[in-house]
Motif scaffolding. Sequence first.
Motif, PDB file in Angstrom:
ATOM      1  N   ASN A 228       0.818  -1.219   0.000  1.00  0.00           N
ATOM      2  CA  ASN A 228       0.000   0.000   0.000  1.00  0.00           C
ATOM      3  C   ASN A 228       0.847   1.263   0.000  1.00  0.00           C
ATOM      4  N   SER A 229       2.032   1.208   0.617  1.00  0.00           N
ATOM      5  CA  SER A 229       2.896   2.396   0.655  1.00  0.00           C
ATOM      6  C   SER A 229       3.392   2.785  -0.729  1.00  0.00           C
ATOM      7  N   LEU A 230       3.360   1.832  -1.656  1.00  0.00           N
ATOM      8  CA  LEU A 230       3.772   2.107  -3.035  1.00  0.00           C
ATOM      9  C   LEU A 230       2.599   2.541  -3.902  1.00  0.00           C
ATOM     10  N   HIS A 231       1.432   2.705  -3.267  1.00  0.00           N
ATOM     11  CA  HIS A 231       0.226   3.181  -3.946  1.00  0.00           C
ATOM     12  C   HIS A 231      -0.191   2.266  -5.093  1.00  0.00           C
ATOM     13  N   LEU A 232      -0.027   0.974  -4.864  1.00  0.00           N
ATOM     14  CA  LEU A 232      -0.460  -0.012  -5.849  1.00  0.00           C
ATOM     15  C   LEU A 232      -1.870  -0.480  -5.494  1.00  0.00           C
ATOM     16  N   GLU A 233      -2.767  -0.327  -6.417  1.00  0.00           N
ATOM     17  CA  GLU A 233      -4.152  -0.720  -6.156  1.00  0.00           C
ATOM     18  C   GLU A 233      -4.240  -2.227  -5.927  1.00  0.00           C
ATOM     19  N   ASN A 234      -5.029  -2.598  -4.933  1.00  0.00           N
ATOM     20  CA  ASN A 234      -5.259  -4.014  -4.652  1.00  0.00           C
ATOM     21  C   ASN A 234      -6.583  -4.146  -3.924  1.00  0.00           C
ATOM     22  N   PRO A 235      -7.210  -5.310  -4.011  1.00  0.00           N
ATOM     23  CA  PRO A 235      -8.549  -5.456  -3.446  1.00  0.00           C
ATOM     24  C   PRO A 235      -8.574  -6.002  -2.022  1.00  0.00           C
ATOM     25  N   TYR A 236      -7.451  -5.916  -1.286  1.00  0.00           N
ATOM     26  CA  TYR A 236      -7.340  -6.664  -0.038  1.00  0.00           C
ATOM     27  C   TYR A 236      -7.365  -5.779   1.212  1.00  0.00           C
ATOM     28  N   GLN A 237      -7.939  -6.344   2.257  1.00  0.00           N
ATOM     29  CA  GLN A 237      -7.866  -5.813   3.612  1.00  0.00           C
ATOM     30  C   GLN A 237      -7.353  -6.932   4.506  1.00  0.00           C
ATOM     31  N   ASP A 238      -6.671  -6.562   5.595  1.00  0.00           N
ATOM     32  CA  ASP A 238      -6.154  -7.600   6.484  1.00  0.00           C
ATOM     33  C   ASP A 238      -6.862  -7.602   7.836  1.00  0.00           C
ATOM     34  N   LEU A 239      -7.027  -8.798   8.378  1.00  0.00           N
ATOM     35  CA  LEU A 239      -7.557  -9.007   9.714  1.00  0.00           C
ATOM     36  C   LEU A 239      -6.536  -9.803  10.517  1.00  0.00           C
ATOM     37  N   PHE A 240      -6.515  -9.616  11.832  1.00  0.00           N
ATOM     38  CA  PHE A 240      -5.540 -10.289  12.691  1.00  0.00           C
ATOM     39  C   PHE A 240      -6.253 -11.119  13.754  1.00  0.00           C
ATOM     40  N   PHE A 241      -5.700 -12.290  14.007  1.00  0.00           N
ATOM     41  CA  PHE A 241      -6.262 -13.199  14.997  1.00  0.00           C
ATOM     42  C   PHE A 241      -5.127 -13.742  15.869  1.00  0.00           C
ATOM     43  N   ARG A 242      -5.310 -13.597  17.174  1.00  0.00           N
ATOM     44  CA  ARG A 242      -4.283 -14.061  18.110  1.00  0.00           C
ATOM     45  C   ARG A 242      -4.581 -15.489  18.560  1.00  0.00           C
ATOM     46  N   GLY A 243      -3.586 -16.353  18.404  1.00  0.00           N
ATOM     47  CA  GLY A 243      -3.693 -17.726  18.867  1.00  0.00           C
ATOM     48  C   GLY A 243      -3.018 -17.880  20.221  1.00  0.00           C
ATOM     49  N   GLU A 244      -3.787 -18.317  21.217  1.00  0.00           N
ATOM     50  CA  GLU A 244      -3.289 -18.421  22.586  1.00  0.00           C
ATOM     51  C   GLU A 244      -3.200 -19.883  23.007  1.00  0.00           C
ATOM     52  N   TYR A 245      -2.346 -20.155  23.976  1.00  0.00           N
ATOM     53  CA  TYR A 245      -2.075 -21.532  24.400  1.00  0.00           C
ATOM     54  C   TYR A 245      -2.068 -21.630  25.924  1.00  0.00           C
ATOM     55  N   TRP A 246      -2.376 -22.814  26.410  1.00  0.00           N
ATOM     56  CA  TRP A 246      -2.196 -23.159  27.818  1.00  0.00           C
ATOM     57  C   TRP A 246      -1.288 -24.371  27.915  1.00  0.00           C
TER      58      TRP A 246
END
Length: 459
Positions: A228-246
């Motif tokens: 995105n910093s290079l201003h290249l068009e793309n159709p994507y958005q990102d989501l983040f998911f944290r994986g936790e452990y015991w």
Amino acid sequence: MTINNNDHIVIIGAGILGTTLAFAISSISSSKVTIIEQEDKPGLHTSSRNTGKVHAPFIYNPEKKKIWAKAALYGYDFWKKYCHSNDLLFVEDGVMEVAIDTQSEKTLLMHFEWGLKNGLSDSEIKILNEREVSRIEPNLKCQAAILCNKDASVNYGRITQTLAEQISNNNKLVKIVTCSKVTRIKNNAPSSRSIIVEYIDSSQRTKKEIDCNFLINASGSNSINILNSLHLENPYQDLFFRGEYWIAPPKYDSLTSHSIYSVPQFQQFPFLDPHWIIRASGTREIGPNACPVFTPYGYNNFDNARELLPKIYRLMTKKGHRIHKTLLRKELLDLISKEAFSSISKRYMINRVKRFLPSIDPKEFRIRGTAGIRSVLIDKDGCFVPNPIFIMRDNILHILNYNSPGATGAFPISYAIAFKLLENGILKDCRDTMFGRSATPFDDKLLTTCRDEIDIDFV
């Protein structure tokens, strides 16, 4: 300060993908390689914060996830050879996937067929009924299970650091620059092949530059930001998911001899349910869940709270993107609520595994494991993107959506990329470099298989 050392290839990111790319490129070409890493050591994030499994390919749809399926199939052979040649743990402990009801048993049979179509042999994967399961794992409760012997446990963090030390110490053509965060990319293509990468050296608090002829953006969850910093068009958005452990107490060390997965409840999404993990070190853990967070470094609640509003703003303001279609889906809301509650309630999370390991007691689990964060991309229609994406623009290769089983498939995908760059004339072909083919533990047949069977498209 400008470093103009005529590096041919610069790789952003010294995670497991960046280091395997450098290894692969330097083993089949004479091109110089520089890796730029923002942390003080390689592989400190996702490469070290994972389940540590060399995944078998039976859970990957052979049509929709062909790249991941092939990469996982051959990744086992790569990591076995690499770990054995470098005195690293490679524990061939196998894995079981269990069905606890009739509906999940149907999915189990489908996964078995996928495994065979993806290249597993009859001796490597089997379907077991309830009685056969009880003979192998008497503490396991289920209706049926897949037993796959071609699955192993490793320490990917240690592997990444070994790779980094090896390629930088043994090859004068490869170096790793740490404590260096990329701030800007100046690309003169197509008029010139020269690319200037600006970065901040945090150890010296100075701004630096490096020239290259070709750039690979392998920075994990930051890859989309660099694109995105290079201003290249793309159709994507990102989501983040944290994986936790015991971490399980030692009293459960003999509970099973295999890691145990269950058929996931939400199969339309790219997440597994929490499972019983046997790590290469021998410790047992439960996890991961998939708790939504708002930054790729959201290991604590303070960082997530700080990024909440900026992340929501970015998600909702991208033109032409139907992210709301994803976020408002009932199935996703159900998944998010279940995964978030698993983060809040230890009992709830461990009881998800207790369904098939009824003898475990949530009160016995007192120590949290090391959490990791997974970045996934959503396309313009609001759908999860199933495969890695390789975008080539102006002598820069952007690798996006590189998540599980990315560590398993890092070597096969890296060699497939290296051969494609060689074919396109981007790499200098020289098989007799100081760190050449003779210095790798991989035979020609395995490398040729990657070139011929892992079909990577640069879009």
